[in-house]
Design an enzyme around this catalytic site. Structure first.
Site, PDB file in Angstrom:
ATOM      1  N   ASN A  63      55.429  68.481  94.733  1.00 17.98           N
ATOM      2  CA  ASN A  63      54.269  67.412  94.134  1.00 17.98           C
ATOM      3  C   ASN A  63      54.325  67.620  92.906  1.00 17.98           C
ATOM      4  OD1 ASN A  63      53.597  65.878  96.560  1.00 17.98           O
ATOM      5  ND2 ASN A  63      51.837  67.203  96.752  1.00 17.98           N
ATOM      6  N   HIS A 119      53.635  59.441 101.712  1.00 17.07           N
ATOM      7  CA  HIS A 119      54.458  59.142 100.575  1.00 17.07           C
ATOM      8  C   HIS A 119      55.454  57.969 100.955  1.00 17.07           C
ATOM      9  CE1 HIS A 119      54.159  63.129  98.895  1.00 17.07           C
ATOM     10  NE2 HIS A 119      53.412  63.438  99.739  1.00 17.07           N
ATOM     11  N   TYR A 167      59.122  67.602 108.970  1.00 19.17           N
ATOM     12  CA  TYR A 167      59.983  66.597 108.374  1.00 19.17           C
ATOM     13  C   TYR A 167      61.017  66.334 109.247  1.00 19.17           C
ATOM     14  CZ  TYR A 167      56.986  67.181 104.266  1.00 19.17           C
ATOM     15  OH  TYR A 167      55.813  67.387 103.543  1.00 19.17           O
TER      16      TYR A 167
HETATM   17  C1  HEM Z   1      51.251  70.974 106.791  1.00 20.78           C
HETATM   18  C2  HEM Z   1      51.213  69.949 105.699  1.00 20.78           C
HETATM   19  C3  HEM Z   1      52.196  68.685 105.546  1.00 20.78           C
HETATM   20  C4  HEM Z   1      52.801  68.041 106.651  1.00 20.78           C
HETATM   21  C5  HEM Z   1      52.411  68.142 108.102  1.00 20.78           C
HETATM   22  C6  HEM Z   1      53.522  66.889 105.906  1.00 20.78           C
HETATM   23  C7  HEM Z   1      54.117  65.941 106.475  1.00 20.78           C
HETATM   24  C8  HEM Z   1      55.227  64.996 105.775  1.00 20.78           C
HETATM   25  C9  HEM Z   1      55.684  63.866 106.509  1.00 20.78           C
HETATM   26  C10 HEM Z   1      55.527  63.609 107.899  1.00 20.78           C
HETATM   27  C11 HEM Z   1      56.274  63.178 105.472  1.00 20.78           C
HETATM   28  C12 HEM Z   1      57.285  61.947 105.814  1.00 20.78           C
HETATM   29  C13 HEM Z   1      58.559  62.500 105.875  1.00 20.78           C
HETATM   30  C14 HEM Z   1      59.355  61.593 106.029  1.00 20.78           C
HETATM   31  O1  HEM Z   1      59.211  60.575 106.930  1.00 20.78           O
HETATM   32  O2  HEM Z   1      60.691  61.594 105.614  1.00 20.78           O
HETATM   33  C15 HEM Z   1      56.062  63.771 104.401  1.00 20.78           C
HETATM   34  C16 HEM Z   1      56.581  63.499 103.134  1.00 20.78           C
HETATM   35  C17 HEM Z   1      56.265  64.041 101.802  1.00 20.78           C
HETATM   36  N1  HEM Z   1      55.747  65.445 101.652  1.00 20.78           N
HETATM   37 FE1  HEM Z   1      54.720  66.346 103.029  1.00 20.78          FE
HETATM   38  N2  HEM Z   1      53.382  67.255 104.510  1.00 20.78           N
HETATM   39  C18 HEM Z   1      52.653  68.487 104.382  1.00 20.78           C
HETATM   40  C19 HEM Z   1      52.311  68.774 102.881  1.00 20.78           C
HETATM   41  C20 HEM Z   1      53.093  68.501 101.852  1.00 20.78           C
HETATM   42  C21 HEM Z   1      52.950  69.431 100.513  1.00 20.78           C
HETATM   43  C22 HEM Z   1      52.032  70.451 100.257  1.00 20.78           C
HETATM   44  C23 HEM Z   1      53.452  68.699  99.629  1.00 20.78           C
HETATM   45  C24 HEM Z   1      54.025  69.329  98.464  1.00 20.78           C
HETATM   46  C25 HEM Z   1      53.948  70.478  98.033  1.00 20.78           C
HETATM   47  C26 HEM Z   1      54.417  67.659 100.366  1.00 20.78           C
HETATM   48  C27 HEM Z   1      55.282  66.653 100.013  1.00 20.78           C
HETATM   49  C28 HEM Z   1      55.869  65.921 100.442  1.00 20.78           C
HETATM   50  C29 HEM Z   1      56.758  64.761  99.834  1.00 20.78           C
HETATM   51  C30 HEM Z   1      57.095  64.743  98.280  1.00 20.78           C
HETATM   52  C31 HEM Z   1      57.241  63.919 100.812  1.00 20.78           C
HETATM   53  C32 HEM Z   1      57.953  62.648 100.686  1.00 20.78           C
HETATM   54  C33 HEM Z   1      59.334  63.146 100.610  1.00 20.78           C
HETATM   55  C34 HEM Z   1      60.371  62.085 100.344  1.00 20.78           C
HETATM   56  O3  HEM Z   1      60.420  61.392  99.067  1.00 20.78           O
HETATM   57  O4  HEM Z   1      61.075  61.386 101.106  1.00 20.78           O
HETATM   58  N3  HEM Z   1      53.889  67.591 101.724  1.00 20.78           N
HETATM   59  N4  HEM Z   1      55.025  64.788 104.383  1.00 20.78           N
END
Ligand code: HEM
Length: 487
Positions: free
Chosen positions: A128, A55, A335
């Site tokens: 999402n 993202h 996160y």
């Molecule tokens: C175990 C599964 C997942 C892991 C380990 C994971 C991990 C991460 C990480 C490390 C980030 C970056 C955060 C940052 O640097 O601020 C991120 C961003 C994000 N993830 Fe996940 N994620 C997973 C699953 C999901 C799922 C299932 C969704 C949605 C239903 C999702 C939605 C998002 C969104 C929207 C962002 C961006 C947030 C922002 O705008 O700063 N992720 N994810």
């Protein structure tokens, strides 16, 4: 004196010249007293922080959440009690796989992250634009993302790797079908829905727990692009679309709804309510309208606000809890850990991340602690250990009233690894979605799949065709025909 503001060094001293370094003669080398030039160069070297590992490319804006129906029947969450009450929010939309300068129009899920600044702390819904996800266990997330990002040698997108991962994970089929459908490339961030995807918990004043999922339905209507239209778009078009809409006062909004399941229903329901690859059919769990989210203010500074925004599924408030979903459990760790690395241990002191209610705790120090720009004073002279004898004099104390009700585990819940069973149904909901599509949508789906799948090995193609066939025989036949047409 001119009307302009005085140019200063980072520590406030007036700067006499910002065009010319000091040198030994007009043609000579710079001298060591060029501390202002050095300050500029050194700060410039440190302008970047690591981009989000997923993202990375995104756009943020502030807004207002207005409650249209009290949720007190299901939750004590303060911001969900009083009809008409407004809560400030910050929303960031994103693509998932590309880097910061990639295109806004990739065929990719879109992030839909909402931070509610409530009177009882920040609540983040980090969702999402799709109601399900590819996986059911957090341990698989790094492998999945590696397969979707660039090839380690060529640094190019690698459709063969994407499909190799999916061929080995039939659990992804439902989300693959959504991604390859005509909803795979939203026309803008304003024209798509948002979902928590995961199941979360509500609990009410009687201590009853309910499971729920968020749905944010776009009031602008759904609009998508064909691959040809997407290819013709400027890479930053979705960001431009959102910024310009808000600037001209055309504020985008979403109607917020929830699906709710009781604990008793969850025990008997034929679908595991904590399986992120499945939806809850609306016929069984109808949508209940609860509010409206409007975006009405752009950020003043993209880096300070959007780039440093830190959303975490673990940012919960009394009345809203997690669930046993094995993906969500992993996200509760991932996160905040990412934020400590990407922004710093005191990321929550930055204005975009700081709670709008008082914050009192016993965490201290670390990089940037107490910096007024970062919004904190490191808890001032307050006592820094708990429990302490100052408690009667106003030191922070926990409030047992906000504790989540105890959660029953299944009977005989043995601690073990529980792989996805061979008889697991990964296919019915993907098949339902396929059957719901009209002829043109089915054709578009088959063509989008064939584009990437044609680059995968024959064995991967075979395993994918088996998956499509188990969802619907016509699904497989159409993809096979589309593959042949490309051969
Ligand atoms: C175990 C599964 C997942 C892991 C380990 C994971 C991990 C991460 C990480 C490390 C980030 C970056 C955060 C940052 O640097 O601020 C991120 C961003 C994000 N993830 Fe996940 N994620 C997973 C699953 C999901 C799922 C299932 C969704 C949605 C239903 C999702 C939605 C998002 C969104 C929207 C962002 C961006 C947030 C922002 O705008 O700063 N992720 N994810």
């Amino acid at each position: 004196m001119s009307k302009n503001t005085l140019l200063t060094t980072a520590t406030g001293s007036p700067v006499p010249d910002d065009d010319t370094s000091i040198s030994a003669g007009p043609r000579g080398p710079l001298t060591w007293d060029n501390h202002y030039t050095f300050e500029k160069l050194a700060h410039f070297n440190r302008e970047r922080i690591p981009e989000r590992v997923v993202h990375a490319r995104g756009t943020g804006a502030y807004g207002t959440f207005t409650l249209t129906r009290s949720m007190s029947e299901w939750t004590i969450a303060d911001f969900l009690q009083r009809e008409g009450e407004q809560t400030e929010a910050f929303v960031r939309f994103s693509t998932v796989g590309g880097g910061q300068d990639s295109s806004d129009y990739a065929r990719d899920p879109r992030g839909f992250a909402v931070k509610f600044y409530t009177a009882e702390g920040n609540y983040d819904m980090v969702g999402n634009n799709t109601p399900v996800f590819f996986l059911r266990d957090a341990i698989k997330f790094p492998d999945f993302i590696h397969s979707q990002k660039k090839n380690p040698r060529s640094n190019l997108p690698d459709p063969a790797a994407m499909y190799e991962f999916w061929a080995n994970h039939p659990q992804s089929l439902h989300q693959v079908t959504i991604l390859m459908s005509d909803r795979g490339i939203p026309a803008s961030y304003r024209h798509m829905h948002g979902f928590s995807s995961h199941t979360f918990s509500f609990w009410n004043a009687e201590g009853e727990r309910f499971w729920f999922k968020w749905h944010f339905k776009t009031d602008q209507g759904i609009r998508n692009l064909s691959p040809e239209e997407a290819a013709a778009m400027p890479p930053f078009g979705a960001q431009q679309d959102l910024v310009e809409a808000i600037d001209r006062g055309d504020f985008p909004s979403w109607t917020a709804k929830v699906q709710i399941m009781t604990e008793a229903q969850a025990r008997d329901y034929h679908i595991n309510p904590f399986d992120l690859t499945k939806i809850w059919p609306h016929g069984d769990f109808p949508l209940i309208e609860v509010g409206r989210l409007e975006l009405n203010r752009n950020v003043e500074n993209y880096f300070a606000e959007t780039e440093q925004a830190c959303f975490a599924p673990s940012n919960l408030v009394p009345g809203i809890g997690a669930s046993p979903d094995k993906m969500l459990q992993g996200r509760l760790l991932a996160y905040q850990d990412a934020h400590r690395y990407r922004v710093g241990v005191n990321a929550n002191q930055l204005p975009v991340n700081a709670a709008r209610c008082p914050v009192h705790h016993y965490q201290r120090d670390g990089a940037m602690a107490g910096c007024p720009v970062a919004g904190g004073n490191n808890q001032g002279s307050g006592v820094n250990f708990y429990p302490n004898d100052g408690i009667n004099a106003g030191a922070p104390v926990p409030e047992p009233r906000v504790a989540e009700p105890p959660m029953p585990l299944e009977e005989e819940a043995w601690v073990n690894r529980y792989p996805v069973g061979a008889d697991e149904d990964h296919y019915s909901q993907a098949g339902d979605l396929f059957r719901w599509m009209d002829d043109a949508q089915r054709e578009g789906l088959a063509r989008a799949i064939a584009e990437g799948l044609s680059q995968a090995s024959p064995s991967v193609q075979e395993r994918m065709l088996e998956q499509f066939a188990r969802a619907d025989a016509e699904y497989a036949a159409r993809v096979e025909a589309a593959l042949k047409a490309r051969a």
